[in-house]
Design a protein around this motif. Structure first.
Motif, mmCIF file in Angstrom:
data_model
loop_
_atom_site.group_PDB
_atom_site.id
_atom_site.type_symbol
_atom_site.label_atom_id
_atom_site.label_comp_id
_atom_site.label_asym_id
_atom_site.label_seq_id
_atom_site.Cartn_x
_atom_site.Cartn_y
_atom_site.Cartn_z
ATOM 1 N N GLN A 144 0.831 -1.209 0.000
ATOM 2 C CA GLN A 144 0.000 0.000 0.000
ATOM 3 C C GLN A 144 0.863 1.255 0.000
ATOM 4 O O GLN A 144 0.633 2.197 -0.776
ATOM 5 N N THR A 145 1.887 1.283 0.863
ATOM 6 C CA THR A 145 2.750 2.462 0.966
ATOM 7 C C THR A 145 3.553 2.676 -0.315
ATOM 8 O O THR A 145 3.657 3.808 -0.821
ATOM 9 N N VAL A 146 4.142 1.577 -0.829
ATOM 10 C CA VAL A 146 4.959 1.694 -2.041
ATOM 11 C C VAL A 146 4.109 2.093 -3.237
ATOM 12 O O VAL A 146 4.510 2.942 -4.052
ATOM 13 N N SER A 147 2.924 1.523 -3.357
ATOM 14 C CA SER A 147 2.038 1.875 -4.472
ATOM 15 C C SER A 147 1.667 3.348 -4.441
ATOM 16 O O SER A 147 1.667 4.034 -5.475
ATOM 17 N N ALA A 148 1.357 3.848 -3.252
ATOM 18 C CA ALA A 148 0.996 5.261 -3.119
ATOM 19 C C ALA A 148 2.181 6.156 -3.470
ATOM 20 O O ALA A 148 2.016 7.188 -4.139
ATOM 21 N N SER A 149 3.387 5.770 -3.054
ATOM 22 C CA SER A 149 4.573 6.568 -3.364
ATOM 23 C C SER A 149 4.851 6.580 -4.856
ATOM 24 O O SER A 149 5.137 7.628 -5.445
ATOM 25 N N LEU A 150 4.774 5.422 -5.490
ATOM 26 C CA LEU A 150 5.014 5.328 -6.927
ATOM 27 C C LEU A 150 4.018 6.169 -7.720
ATOM 28 O O LEU A 150 4.387 6.914 -8.637
ATOM 29 N N ALA A 151 2.739 6.037 -7.362
ATOM 30 C CA ALA A 151 1.700 6.767 -8.079
ATOM 31 C C ALA A 151 1.859 8.278 -7.872
ATOM 32 O O ALA A 151 1.729 9.073 -8.817
ATOM 33 N N GLY A 152 2.179 8.684 -6.634
ATOM 34 C CA GLY A 152 2.335 10.108 -6.358
ATOM 35 C C GLY A 152 3.516 10.705 -7.098
ATOM 36 O O GLY A 152 3.425 11.819 -7.647
ATOM 37 N N SER A 153 4.651 9.984 -7.154
ATOM 38 C CA SER A 153 5.834 10.497 -7.847
ATOM 39 C C SER A 153 5.584 10.629 -9.336
ATOM 40 O O SER A 153 6.004 11.619 -9.976
ATOM 41 N N LEU A 154 4.909 9.648 -9.918
ATOM 42 C CA LEU A 154 4.623 9.694 -11.354
ATOM 43 C C LEU A 154 3.660 10.834 -11.679
ATOM 44 O O LEU A 154 3.846 11.553 -12.677
ATOM 45 N N GLU A 155 2.681 11.026 -10.812
ATOM 46 C CA GLU A 155 1.715 12.111 -11.046
ATOM 47 C C GLU A 155 2.407 13.469 -10.946
ATOM 48 O O GLU A 155 2.158 14.364 -11.778
ATOM 49 N N ARG A 156 3.283 13.663 -9.964
ATOM 50 C CA ARG A 156 3.992 14.942 -9.832
ATOM 51 C C ARG A 156 4.879 15.193 -11.036
ATOM 52 O O ARG A 156 4.998 16.336 -11.516
ATOM 53 N N THR A 157 5.508 14.140 -11.534
ATOM 54 C CA THR A 157 6.386 14.289 -12.692
ATOM 55 C C THR A 157 5.609 14.776 -13.909
ATOM 56 O O THR A 157 6.034 15.707 -14.617
ATOM 57 N N ARG A 158 4.442 14.198 -14.133
ATOM 58 C CA ARG A 158 3.657 14.554 -15.309
ATOM 59 C C ARG A 158 3.027 15.943 -15.152
ATOM 60 O O ARG A 158 2.801 16.637 -16.144
ATOM 61 N N GLU A 159 2.788 16.342 -13.901
ATOM 62 C CA GLU A 159 2.216 17.675 -13.669
ATOM 63 C C GLU A 159 3.279 18.772 -13.763
ATOM 64 O O GLU A 159 3.039 19.835 -14.338
ATOM 65 N N THR A 160 4.456 18.518 -13.190
ATOM 66 C CA THR A 160 5.501 19.562 -13.109
ATOM 67 C C THR A 160 6.459 19.528 -14.293
ATOM 68 O O THR A 160 7.164 20.520 -14.554
ATOM 69 N N GLY A 161 6.501 18.389 -14.999
ATOM 70 C CA GLY A 161 7.447 18.259 -16.102
ATOM 71 C C GLY A 161 8.878 18.024 -15.630
ATOM 72 O O GLY A 161 9.822 18.192 -16.406
ATOM 73 N N VAL A 162 9.059 17.649 -14.348
ATOM 74 C CA VAL A 162 10.393 17.421 -13.780
ATOM 75 C C VAL A 162 10.488 15.995 -13.245
ATOM 76 O O VAL A 162 9.660 15.588 -12.420
ATOM 77 N N ILE A 163 11.473 15.258 -13.733
ATOM 78 C CA ILE A 163 11.737 13.919 -13.217
ATOM 79 C C ILE A 163 12.728 14.054 -12.068
ATOM 80 O O ILE A 163 13.870 14.463 -12.271
ATOM 81 N N GLU A 164 12.291 13.721 -10.870
ATOM 82 C CA GLU A 164 13.175 13.745 -9.702
ATOM 83 C C GLU A 164 13.950 12.429 -9.643
ATOM 84 O O GLU A 164 13.357 11.349 -9.541
ATOM 85 N N VAL A 165 15.274 12.542 -9.703
ATOM 86 C CA VAL A 165 16.147 11.368 -9.709
ATOM 87 C C VAL A 165 17.016 11.403 -8.446
ATOM 88 O O VAL A 165 17.497 12.471 -8.040
ATOM 89 N N LEU A 166 17.219 10.238 -7.843
ATOM 90 C CA LEU A 166 18.042 10.144 -6.633
ATOM 91 C C LEU A 166 19.201 9.179 -6.850
ATOM 92 O O LEU A 166 19.008 8.063 -7.330
#
Length: 507
Positions: A144-166
């Protein structure tokens, strides 16, 4: 079954290797009572309580003397070799590691490692030593936690146009071009990721010691914007949750090929996609890991990456096949039970009382092992070359020429050769230790004047035959003074020609 994992220093107790490998076993095991202790903090009670002792990153003569003592008490001793510092025969910088393992490997009753590659390395170095693969226990994947994190990161990327890489990890190694050098060498993959409609921002999470001028110069040439932050366990978890991609490039030298897939598993459990160009270290995770930035970019564009709520169940099954904690624990328990039944200890199997042992310390930084050897009942000897003061049991102080001033704790007088047991000084406090001085005697004279004066303890002396000859000379005096003791010379094992010829640290 109580296992004591013995690491080099208290700093090693908080490294990724210790946290991932030993702490997870400690918190999850119903088969073992696990203790993790360092050579500078271990106590007599720690040794007395364990039935198995595993030495980890303790490449010292002091560790070998402790292993011998523990075996003589019936404790099973092993060594954990999860880093490959041994297979590079063409690298003279690693001679001391190869010499240590080849020479002292047979003292141990088993070895642990984390991968099949490392298992082959150990078997080549110490034929006949039982070697068990103990995979790094994988971190728990909370769907549940990992799915929410994955979905949230992908949504932010598509909204902001910035891929956050670590990129996260230890940034440097004294022997191999890894860490920051890997990051910069494979930065072309980041450029490919930034070639589409998305911008890329890189966060570098690493230890501050790795941020030397050379690495900072490399980082300055990265093709994408970046920020650098000091690593902490808490910051790693937050950064993985915020990032869409964990960038884990791997070069192909032997050190990297022997590594476990733990960093990728950590990234996945933290809620990040994994991009890993270079050597296919994470091949068993190929359904979850990207090796090509173009494939990852295409999946981001269409809004469906390899790790998602739809695929997480399948990926978890793959991860469990690699390193299921329950299977890891059962396998280790059965292996150690066999070693305990077959190996036993010197005292139990031969009916022999072990000889009291002593370690002669010199320039070598092994003096940091003094607390551990003391806890194991091993005597410590300060040579004229030893830097710093500790509560040593015996002191060999150079007076001049062939003359030594020899000081011992009063309790050690019965161990002295009979001619030396008379004419002792009255006990006095010497460097905060109650000691007596031995009377001058021919047995205490050096065979020859020291070829290297203790007043010149430069680091370069490690590489000179004169230094090792001087240590052998001091060792001969100690053997004459204490004929019933077994002596090991810290540091002499790394110079095999002299070490073997003089018998220092012999079994």
């Amino acid at each position: 079954m109580r296992i004591l994992f013995l690491v080099a220093t208290k700093q090693h107790k908080v490294t990724a290797g210790s946290r991932i490998r030993y702490d997870r076993l400690k918190t999850k095991s119903a088969y073992f009572d696990v203790a993790i202790q360092s050579m500078d903090e271990v106590t007599e009670a720690d040794f007395a309580a364990c039935s198995v002792c595993v030495f980890s990153k303790t490449y010292s003569v002091g560790a070998i003397s402790i292993a011998k003592i523990l075996r003589a008490r019936g404790i099973v001793v092993g060594v954990d070799l999860f880093d490959d510092y041994f297979s590079q025969d063409d690298d003279p910088r690693l001679t001391r590691f190869r010499t240590w393992l080849r020479r002292f490997g047979p003292v141990f009753q088993f070895a642990l490692c984390s991968t099949a590659t490392m298992q082959r390395v150990v078997r080549e170095q110490v034929p006949g030593l039982p070697v068990h693969i103990l995979p790094d226990p994988y971190p728990k994947i909370d769907a549940q936690t990992v799915s929410a994190s994955l979905a949230g990161s992908l949504e932010r990327t598509r909204e902001t146009g910035v891929i956050e890489v670590l990129w996260f990890g230890i940034g440097a190694n004294p022997f191999f071009p890894v860490g920051i050098q890997d990051l910069c060498a494979y930065s072309w993959s980041l450029a490919e990721l930034a070639a589409g409609r998305f911008d890329v921002h890189l966060t570098i999470l690493t230890d501050t010691n790795s941020l030397n001028p050379a690495n900072l110069a490399r980082i300055s040439r990265l093709p994408v914007p970046y920020t650098i932050e000091a690593w902490t366990e808490e910051r790693e978890a937050i950064a993985l949750d915020q990032a869409l991609v964990a960038f884990l490039p791997v070069n192909g030298q032997s050190f990297s090929r022997a590594k476990s897939p733990n960093r990728a598993l950590t990234a996945i459990s933290g809620g990040a996609q994994v991009l890993s160009p270079g050597f296919p270290l994470y091949l068993d995770l190929d359904t979850a890991v990207y090796t090509q930035a173009s494939e990852l970019l295409a999946d981001i564009e269409r809004g469906a990456c390899r790790i998602s709520s739809d695929t997480l169940g399948e990926i978890t099954q793959v991860v469990e096949r690699i390193s299921d904690l329950e299977n890891v624990l059962v396998s280790l328990f059965l292996f150690l039970t066999r070693q305990h039944r077959v190996g036993g200890g010197t005292q139990d199997s031969r009916g022999l009382r072990p000889r009291t042992q002593a370690v002669l310390y010199a320039l070598d930084p092994e003096r940091a092992t003094v607390p551990a050897t003391r806890a194991a009942g091993i005597l410590s000897i300060r040579s004229p070359y030893t830097r710093g003061e500790q509560a040593f049991d015996v002191r060999l102080d150079h007076v001049g020429g062939r003359v030594l001033a020899v000081w011992v704790k009063p309790g050690l007088v019965p161990y002295l050769a009979e001619p030396l047991q008379s004419g002792l000084s009255e006990p006095e406090d010497f460097k905060k230790v109650r000691m007596v001085r031995l009377a001058a005697h021919d047995m205490l004279l050096l065979d020859a004047a020291l070829p290297v004066l203790p007043s010149e303890p430069h680091q370069i002396l490690y590489e000179t035959e004169a230094y090792y000859s001087a240590l052998s000379n001091l060792m001969h005096v100690f053997r004459r003074a204490f004929p019933s003791l077994e002596i090991h010379v810290a540091g002499l094992s790394s110079y095999p020609a002299i070490g073997k010829a003089q018998g220092a640290g012999a079994s």
